[in-house]
Design an enzyme around this catalytic site. Structure first.
Site, PDB file in Angstrom:
ATOM      1  N   HIS A  25      -3.488   4.287   5.124  1.00  0.00           N
ATOM      2  CA  HIS A  25      -4.604   3.341   5.250  1.00  0.00           C
ATOM      3  C   HIS A  25      -5.907   4.014   4.798  1.00  0.00           C
ATOM      4  O   HIS A  25      -6.666   3.467   3.999  1.00  0.00           O
ATOM      5  CB  HIS A  25      -4.713   2.873   6.700  1.00  0.00           C
ATOM      6  CG  HIS A  25      -5.915   2.045   6.972  1.00  0.00           C
ATOM      7  ND1 HIS A  25      -6.025   0.750   6.570  1.00  0.00           N
ATOM      8  CD2 HIS A  25      -7.094   2.351   7.577  1.00  0.00           C
ATOM      9  CE1 HIS A  25      -7.210   0.277   6.919  1.00  0.00           C
ATOM     10  NE2 HIS A  25      -7.877   1.233   7.531  1.00  0.00           N
ATOM     11  N   TYR A  67       4.483   4.861  11.503  1.00  0.00           N
ATOM     12  CA  TYR A  67       4.768   3.442  11.749  1.00  0.00           C
ATOM     13  C   TYR A  67       5.514   2.759  10.606  1.00  0.00           C
ATOM     14  O   TYR A  67       5.794   1.579  10.658  1.00  0.00           O
ATOM     15  CB  TYR A  67       3.463   2.673  12.044  1.00  0.00           C
ATOM     16  CG  TYR A  67       2.388   2.797  10.971  1.00  0.00           C
ATOM     17  CD1 TYR A  67       2.394   1.963   9.861  1.00  0.00           C
ATOM     18  CD2 TYR A  67       1.390   3.762  11.065  1.00  0.00           C
ATOM     19  CE1 TYR A  67       1.427   2.078   8.880  1.00  0.00           C
ATOM     20  CE2 TYR A  67       0.415   3.883  10.087  1.00  0.00           C
ATOM     21  CZ  TYR A  67       0.429   3.046   8.996  1.00  0.00           C
ATOM     22  OH  TYR A  67      -0.520   3.166   8.016  1.00  0.00           O
ATOM     23  N   ARG A 108       0.859  -1.185   0.000  1.00  0.00           N
ATOM     24  CA  ARG A 108       0.000   0.000   0.000  1.00  0.00           C
ATOM     25  C   ARG A 108       0.897   1.237   0.000  1.00  0.00           C
ATOM     26  O   ARG A 108       1.650   1.457   0.935  1.00  0.00           O
ATOM     27  CB  ARG A 108      -0.884  -0.032   1.249  1.00  0.00           C
ATOM     28  CG  ARG A 108      -1.727   1.166   1.342  1.00  0.00           C
ATOM     29  CD  ARG A 108      -2.136   1.688   2.716  1.00  0.00           C
ATOM     30  NE  ARG A 108      -2.216   0.877   3.881  1.00  0.00           N
ATOM     31  CZ  ARG A 108      -1.630   1.253   5.034  1.00  0.00           C
ATOM     32  NH1 ARG A 108      -0.907   2.344   5.122  1.00  0.00           N
ATOM     33  NH2 ARG A 108      -1.764   0.503   6.107  1.00  0.00           N
TER      34      ARG A 108
HETATM   35  C1  LIG Z   1     -14.367  -6.318  12.850  1.00  0.00           C
HETATM   36  C2  LIG Z   1     -13.524  -5.079  12.704  1.00  0.00           C
HETATM   37  N1  LIG Z   1     -12.518  -4.851  13.575  1.00  0.00           N
HETATM   38  C3  LIG Z   1     -11.747  -3.729  13.468  1.00  0.00           C
HETATM   39  C4  LIG Z   1     -12.014  -2.820  12.467  1.00  0.00           C
HETATM   40  C5  LIG Z   1     -11.149  -1.569  12.336  1.00  0.00           C
HETATM   41  N2  LIG Z   1     -10.324  -1.677  11.128  1.00  0.00           N
HETATM   42  C6  LIG Z   1     -10.633  -1.021  10.005  1.00  0.00           C
HETATM   43  S1  LIG Z   1      -9.555  -1.330   8.768  1.00  0.00           S
HETATM   44  C7  LIG Z   1      -8.621  -2.351   9.738  1.00  0.00           C
HETATM   45  C8  LIG Z   1      -7.378  -3.024   9.200  1.00  0.00           C
HETATM   46  C9  LIG Z   1      -7.673  -4.015   8.133  1.00  0.00           C
HETATM   47  O1  LIG Z   1      -6.509  -4.469   7.544  1.00  0.00           O
HETATM   48  P1  LIG Z   1      -6.533  -5.461   6.314  1.00  0.00           P
HETATM   49  O2  LIG Z   1      -7.542  -6.537   6.533  1.00  0.00           O
HETATM   50  O3  LIG Z   1      -5.126  -5.893   6.086  1.00  0.00           O
HETATM   51  O4  LIG Z   1      -7.076  -4.587   5.107  1.00  0.00           O
HETATM   52  P2  LIG Z   1      -6.446  -3.314   4.392  1.00  0.00           P
HETATM   53  O5  LIG Z   1      -7.227  -2.123   4.899  1.00  0.00           O
HETATM   54  O6  LIG Z   1      -4.992  -3.264   4.715  1.00  0.00           O
HETATM   55  O7  LIG Z   1      -6.668  -3.475   2.921  1.00  0.00           O
HETATM   56  C10 LIG Z   1      -9.172  -2.436  11.012  1.00  0.00           C
HETATM   57  C11 LIG Z   1      -8.597  -3.240  12.121  1.00  0.00           C
HETATM   58  C12 LIG Z   1     -13.089  -3.091  11.584  1.00  0.00           C
HETATM   59  N3  LIG Z   1     -13.389  -2.277  10.565  1.00  0.00           N
HETATM   60  N4  LIG Z   1     -13.814  -4.225  11.718  1.00  0.00           N
END
Ligand SMILES: Cc1ncc(C[n+]2csc(CCOP(=O)(O)OP(=O)(O)O)c2C)c(N)n1
Length: 360
Positions: free
Chosen positions: A251, A260, A247
């Site tokens: 985020h 980080y 990425r």
């Molecule tokens: C069940 C849940 N827990 C926590 C969150 C908060 N949250 C939003 S995005 C994220 C990280 C997700 O990372 P990843 O699955 O690697 O997807 P990326 O955004 O990197 O594509 C988190 C923990 C959420 N949206 N849903």
């Protein structure tokens, strides 16, 4: 144990194995990727100008988004997360619908009839059991369609991931589980996500096929997803694909990755820019010129500009929409929350009117 990383072209665009498509398809794929980047850059700018809400950029992931969705047939279903509107647009979601989502329009949660795209999943991994169930249901109904389910590396730490993939394995659901391993779940690095050497290797534990692919190599993604979809259609069951990518941006537009991430990390991974890689491949074959580049960029700009205009011409969203469509039968506490929220907004509007009038 770590599976081999599938690459079709290297970072210089030179083929290192058989290319899965002809020049016309590769050109169409590059045009889609250029469009996706144009959309993403414009969306970030719109957010910075306060014209849309928080936005989740996918810059650097265009090969994953475009090539995986490019492999689909119209009748196949796509289950995206909040970062996969690029893939959704490639699978037919109108551009203004994708943008309207980020502008807070509840109507955009439903794709138009005939566009087989689910609403973006914001809770992490909830779409994975849905994909397993949709695939199983389609098989029971005698359909030959398949399902492509997007998620991130962070999603693989959720219970829903294990339950969904396990179910799909047992029932031979025709699903391609596509993990965009972009290195981070917000600020949590992949090394803190699992003790396994890779995501793909975990497929063995569910008795399904697994593959690790260079996620910045559009032709490798196309190849892996096409083969997995063919297997799914033929009753060969699901596949877990791990697309190794990075990425580039934050985020979301509310995040500051400099807190980080080490700035040299991206170049150490040596994945290259996904658009540049495909462009180099086609240019070396004499199948992509400066004129092609200019035309693709101009077409992308015009398409995005028309969507911006359409979304900005829409009536402002109703603030009560965040409460609508949550419960079939609303509990009392929820109705009370809505009442208080709207009263607060009313007071805010009255207060700002008073300030303006007082200032005159
Ligand atoms: C069940 C849940 N827990 C926590 C969150 C908060 N949250 C939003 S995005 C994220 C990280 C997700 O990372 P990843 O699955 O690697 O997807 P990326 O955004 O990197 O594509 C988190 C923990 C959420 N949206 N849903």
């Amino acid at each position: 144990m770590k599976l081999e990383l599938l690459r079709v072209v290297d970072t210089g665009g030179r083929p290192v194995r058989d290319v899965p498509c002809g020049d016309d398809e590769a050109r169409a794929l590059l045009q889609q990727m250029i469009f996706l980047r144009t959309f993403d850059e414009r969306a970030v700018a719109l957010q910075r100008q306060g014209r849309i809400g928080t936005y989740a950029p996918y810059q650097g992931l265009e090969a994953c988004q475009a090539a995986a969705a490019f492999a689909l047939q119209k009748e196949d279903w796509l289950l995206p997360t909040y970062r996969d509107h690029g893939a959704a647009m490639v699978h037919g979601l109108p551009v203004e619908e994708a943008l309207a989502y980020w502008a807070g329009r509840v109507e955009s949660y439903r794709a138009p009839e005939g566009v087989n795209v689910f609403p973006p999943a914001v809770p992490i991994a909830t779409q994975i059991p849905h994909a397993a169930g949709i695939g199983w249901g389609m098989r029971l109904a005698g359909s030959r369609a398949a399902v492509l389910c997007f998620f991130g590396d962070g999603a693989t730490s959720e219970g829903d991931f294990h339950e969904g993939v396990n179910f799909a394995g047992v029932y031979r659901s025709p699903v391609v589980f596509f993990c965009q391993n972009n290195g981070y779940a917000i600020s949590v690095p992949f090394s803190r996500q699992t003790a396994a050497a890779s995501i793909a290797v975990r497929a063995a534990g569910y008795g399904i096929a697994g593959e690790r692919v260079d996620g910045n190599d559009a032709l490798a993604v196309l190849d892996a997803v096409r083969r997995a979809l063919a297997r799914a259609r033929e009753g060969g069951g699901p596949t877990l694909i791990e697309a190794v990518t990075y990425r580039v941006g934050p985020h979301t537009t509310s995040d500051d990755p400099s807190r980080y991430r080490d700035p040299d990390e991206a170049s150490r991974l040596n994945l290259g820019d996904p658009i540049e890689r495909l462009r180099r491949y086609l240019s070396a074959r004499g199948a992509w010129s400066d004129e092609d580049e200019g035309a693709a960029r101009e077409a992308a700009r015009a398409r995005v500009a028309a969507a911006v205009q359409a979304v900005e011409a829409m009536a402002p969203p109703d603030p009560a929409d965040i409460f609508n469509h949550v419960y079939g039968a609303e509990p009392a506490f929820f109705q009370e929350q809505r009442r208080r929220f709207l009263a607060e907004l009313g007071r805010g509007a009255a207060a700002s009117r008073e300030t303006m009038e007082g200032g005159r």
